[in-house]
Design a protein around this motif. Structure first.
Motif, PDB file in Angstrom:
ATOM      1  N   ASN A   8       0.815  -1.220   0.000  1.00  0.00           N
ATOM      2  CA  ASN A   8       0.000   0.000   0.000  1.00  0.00           C
ATOM      3  C   ASN A   8       0.842   1.262   0.000  1.00  0.00           C
ATOM      4  O   ASN A   8       0.303   2.366   0.104  1.00  0.00           O
ATOM      5  CB  ASN A   8      -0.929   0.007   1.222  1.00  0.00           C
ATOM      6  CG  ASN A   8      -1.856  -1.195   1.247  1.00  0.00           C
ATOM      7  OD1 ASN A   8      -2.505  -1.511   0.257  1.00  0.00           O
ATOM      8  ND2 ASN A   8      -1.925  -1.871   2.389  1.00  0.00           N
ATOM      9  N   GLU A   9       2.179   1.074  -0.071  1.00  0.00           N
ATOM     10  CA  GLU A   9       3.132   2.184  -0.066  1.00  0.00           C
ATOM     11  C   GLU A   9       2.938   3.067   1.163  1.00  0.00           C
ATOM     12  O   GLU A   9       2.899   4.300   1.075  1.00  0.00           O
ATOM     13  CB  GLU A   9       3.007   3.003  -1.360  1.00  0.00           C
ATOM     14  CG  GLU A   9       3.311   2.193  -2.610  1.00  0.00           C
ATOM     15  CD  GLU A   9       3.235   3.010  -3.881  1.00  0.00           C
ATOM     16  OE1 GLU A   9       2.720   4.142  -3.813  1.00  0.00           O
ATOM     17  OE2 GLU A   9       3.684   2.525  -4.929  1.00  0.00           O
ATOM     18  N   SER A  10       2.822   2.395   2.305  1.00  0.00           N
ATOM     19  CA  SER A  10       2.636   3.108   3.568  1.00  0.00           C
ATOM     20  C   SER A  10       3.928   3.133   4.366  1.00  0.00           C
ATOM     21  O   SER A  10       4.839   2.325   4.151  1.00  0.00           O
ATOM     22  CB  SER A  10       1.527   2.438   4.396  1.00  0.00           C
ATOM     23  OG  SER A  10       0.306   2.422   3.683  1.00  0.00           O
ATOM     24  N   ILE A  11       3.985   4.062   5.296  1.00  0.00           N
ATOM     25  CA  ILE A  11       5.120   4.205   6.201  1.00  0.00           C
ATOM     26  C   ILE A  11       4.656   3.831   7.607  1.00  0.00           C
ATOM     27  O   ILE A  11       3.585   4.254   8.050  1.00  0.00           O
ATOM     28  CB  ILE A  11       5.676   5.641   6.193  1.00  0.00           C
ATOM     29  CG1 ILE A  11       6.157   6.022   4.785  1.00  0.00           C
ATOM     30  CG2 ILE A  11       6.806   5.791   7.207  1.00  0.00           C
ATOM     31  CD1 ILE A  11       7.316   5.194   4.287  1.00  0.00           C
ATOM     32  N   TYR A  12       5.470   3.028   8.305  1.00  0.00           N
ATOM     33  CA  TYR A  12       5.183   2.662   9.688  1.00  0.00           C
ATOM     34  C   TYR A  12       6.289   3.217  10.574  1.00  0.00           C
ATOM     35  O   TYR A  12       7.483   3.057  10.279  1.00  0.00           O
ATOM     36  CB  TYR A  12       5.089   1.147   9.850  1.00  0.00           C
ATOM     37  CG  TYR A  12       3.830   0.568   9.242  1.00  0.00           C
ATOM     38  CD1 TYR A  12       2.712   0.276  10.029  1.00  0.00           C
ATOM     39  CD2 TYR A  12       3.751   0.305   7.882  1.00  0.00           C
ATOM     40  CE1 TYR A  12       1.559  -0.247   9.471  1.00  0.00           C
ATOM     41  CE2 TYR A  12       2.598  -0.217   7.317  1.00  0.00           C
ATOM     42  CZ  TYR A  12       1.507  -0.490   8.112  1.00  0.00           C
ATOM     43  OH  TYR A  12       0.357  -1.008   7.559  1.00  0.00           O
ATOM     44  N   VAL A  13       5.874   3.880  11.659  1.00  0.00           N
ATOM     45  CA  VAL A  13       6.827   4.505  12.559  1.00  0.00           C
ATOM     46  C   VAL A  13       6.317   4.384  13.990  1.00  0.00           C
ATOM     47  O   VAL A  13       5.102   4.401  14.234  1.00  0.00           O
ATOM     48  CB  VAL A  13       7.054   5.991  12.174  1.00  0.00           C
ATOM     49  CG1 VAL A  13       5.757   6.783  12.274  1.00  0.00           C
ATOM     50  CG2 VAL A  13       8.143   6.623  13.010  1.00  0.00           C
ATOM     51  N   TYR A  14       7.246   4.242  14.927  1.00  0.00           N
ATOM     52  CA  TYR A  14       6.891   4.154  16.341  1.00  0.00           C
ATOM     53  C   TYR A  14       6.980   5.529  16.996  1.00  0.00           C
ATOM     54  O   TYR A  14       7.890   6.324  16.718  1.00  0.00           O
ATOM     55  CB  TYR A  14       7.827   3.199  17.075  1.00  0.00           C
ATOM     56  CG  TYR A  14       7.435   1.752  16.968  1.00  0.00           C
ATOM     57  CD1 TYR A  14       6.452   1.211  17.798  1.00  0.00           C
ATOM     58  CD2 TYR A  14       8.051   0.918  16.046  1.00  0.00           C
ATOM     59  CE1 TYR A  14       6.092  -0.123  17.711  1.00  0.00           C
ATOM     60  CE2 TYR A  14       7.706  -0.420  15.947  1.00  0.00           C
ATOM     61  CZ  TYR A  14       6.718  -0.930  16.781  1.00  0.00           C
ATOM     62  OH  TYR A  14       6.360  -2.260  16.687  1.00  0.00           O
ATOM     63  N   SER A  15       6.028   5.795  17.859  1.00  0.00           N
ATOM     64  CA  SER A  15       6.109   6.924  18.784  1.00  0.00           C
ATOM     65  C   SER A  15       6.081   6.344  20.198  1.00  0.00           C
ATOM     66  O   SER A  15       5.980   5.129  20.382  1.00  0.00           O
ATOM     67  CB  SER A  15       4.944   7.893  18.573  1.00  0.00           C
ATOM     68  OG  SER A  15       3.722   7.306  19.004  1.00  0.00           O
ATOM     69  N   THR A  16       6.133   7.186  21.181  1.00  0.00           N
ATOM     70  CA  THR A  16       6.102   6.684  22.562  1.00  0.00           C
ATOM     71  C   THR A  16       4.763   6.041  22.901  1.00  0.00           C
ATOM     72  O   THR A  16       4.666   5.263  23.847  1.00  0.00           O
ATOM     73  CB  THR A  16       6.371   7.839  23.534  1.00  0.00           C
ATOM     74  OG1 THR A  16       5.440   8.903  23.275  1.00  0.00           O
ATOM     75  CG2 THR A  16       7.805   8.354  23.358  1.00  0.00           C
ATOM     76  N   SER A  17       3.736   6.358  22.121  1.00  0.00           N
ATOM     77  CA  SER A  17       2.411   5.794  22.386  1.00  0.00           C
ATOM     78  C   SER A  17       2.169   4.477  21.655  1.00  0.00           C
ATOM     79  O   SER A  17       1.248   3.735  22.003  1.00  0.00           O
ATOM     80  CB  SER A  17       1.324   6.790  21.986  1.00  0.00           C
ATOM     81  OG  SER A  17       1.401   7.094  20.601  1.00  0.00           O
ATOM     82  N   GLY A  18       2.952   4.184  20.622  1.00  0.00           N
ATOM     83  CA  GLY A  18       2.766   2.936  19.900  1.00  0.00           C
ATOM     84  C   GLY A  18       3.091   3.080  18.429  1.00  0.00           C
ATOM     85  O   GLY A  18       3.738   4.050  17.993  1.00  0.00           O
ATOM     86  N   ASN A  35       7.889  -0.527  22.366  1.00  0.00           N
ATOM     87  CA  ASN A  35       8.805  -1.233  23.258  1.00  0.00           C
ATOM     88  C   ASN A  35      10.224  -0.750  23.005  1.00  0.00           C
ATOM     89  O   ASN A  35      10.504  -0.091  21.993  1.00  0.00           O
ATOM     90  CB  ASN A  35       8.710  -2.743  23.037  1.00  0.00           C
ATOM     91  CG  ASN A  35       7.411  -3.333  23.568  1.00  0.00           C
ATOM     92  OD1 ASN A  35       7.282  -3.673  24.735  1.00  0.00           O
ATOM     93  ND2 ASN A  35       6.417  -3.460  22.682  1.00  0.00           N
ATOM     94  N   VAL A  36      11.108  -1.099  23.900  1.00  0.00           N
ATOM     95  CA  VAL A  36      12.491  -0.636  23.775  1.00  0.00           C
ATOM     96  C   VAL A  36      13.117  -1.159  22.488  1.00  0.00           C
ATOM     97  O   VAL A  36      13.833  -0.448  21.783  1.00  0.00           O
ATOM     98  CB  VAL A  36      13.315  -1.073  25.000  1.00  0.00           C
ATOM     99  CG1 VAL A  36      14.778  -0.655  24.836  1.00  0.00           C
ATOM    100  CG2 VAL A  36      12.742  -0.472  26.272  1.00  0.00           C
TER     101      VAL A  36
END
Length: 220
Positions: A8-18, A35-36
């Motif tokens: 789907n040409e999406s970007i996944y990124v973590y923040s402190t919330s998830g 998570n760490v």
């Protein structure tokens, strides 16, 4: 870390919330906590995102509806997909081992114990194996897989062929040693060149070509 998903040409990124998904500039929260340690792998065989994190949960994120399947495997680490056997290989950061996971069921199918912990994994398509680095011993380990498959035949229940079917599907079909042309429409011409008659040749000429389904076989 930022992860790209090619379907789907999406970007996944973590923040402190998830975990967050960004598609077309629109962010969407995914129900996977931060998570760490987090490692994400796109599985082109299942179409899912494989996620390993320091909670020791093995997550499979569906790209179609963002649903997750979670299995606690009591391990986490870097992952690689073996394109030969279709399994996920994970270099455990808790134990000195590499574990093999079935991505369909989320269960551990094999554990290879090493003398020391390994880190990143890579698949070698030429050797159909997984390589990993063991930093403490300055070694590279290779995991090969052997597939022992058994081919078994199964009888398929069939039904009687109905009317108006010809050829090998007909109940009255008989095996022919030559080509068998069965049709209800024939191209007819007078009988010539028989028993010493004057040789006759015919030339075919197209008068119209407005039927796209028409075709001709030349058996000469």
């Amino acid at each position: 870390d930022i992860y790209y998903e090619p379907v789907n040409e999406s970007i996944y990124v973590y923040s402190t919330s998830g975990l967050w998904r960004i598609s077309g500039g629109i962010p969407q929260s995914i129900s996977i906590p931060y998570n760490v340690f987090n490692d994400i792998l796109f599985n082109n065989l299942t179409g899912n995102l494989e996620i390993s994190d320091s909670s020791s949960d093995y997550n499979r994120l569906s790209l179609s509806d963002n649903t997750t399947q979670v299995n606690n495997i009591a391990n986490y680490g870097y992952m690689a997909l073996n394109q030969f056997d279709g399994h996920i290989y994970l270099s455990s950061l808790l134990t000195d081992s590499i574990i093999v996971i079935n991505p369909t069921t989320g269960t551990v199918v094999y554990t290879e114990t090493l003398g020391a912990g390994s880190t990143k994994l890579v698949y070698n398509p030429r050797r159909k194996s997984i390589f990993s680095i063991v930093p403490s011993s300055n070694e590279i380990v290779e995991l090969k897989v052997e597939l022992n498959n058994t081919i078994s035949s199964e009888k398929i229940k069939s039904e009687k062929v109905g009317d108006n079917l010809y050829g090998t599907l007909s109940d009255g079909y008989e095996q022919k040693d030559e080509l068998w042309l069965k049709t209800r429409d024939y191209v007819r011409k007078p009988r010539e060149s028989f028993s010493g008659d004057i040789p006759t040749q015919y030339y075919w000429k197209w008068f119209s070509d407005n039927v796209s389904e028409f075709f001709m076989y030349d058996f000469s």
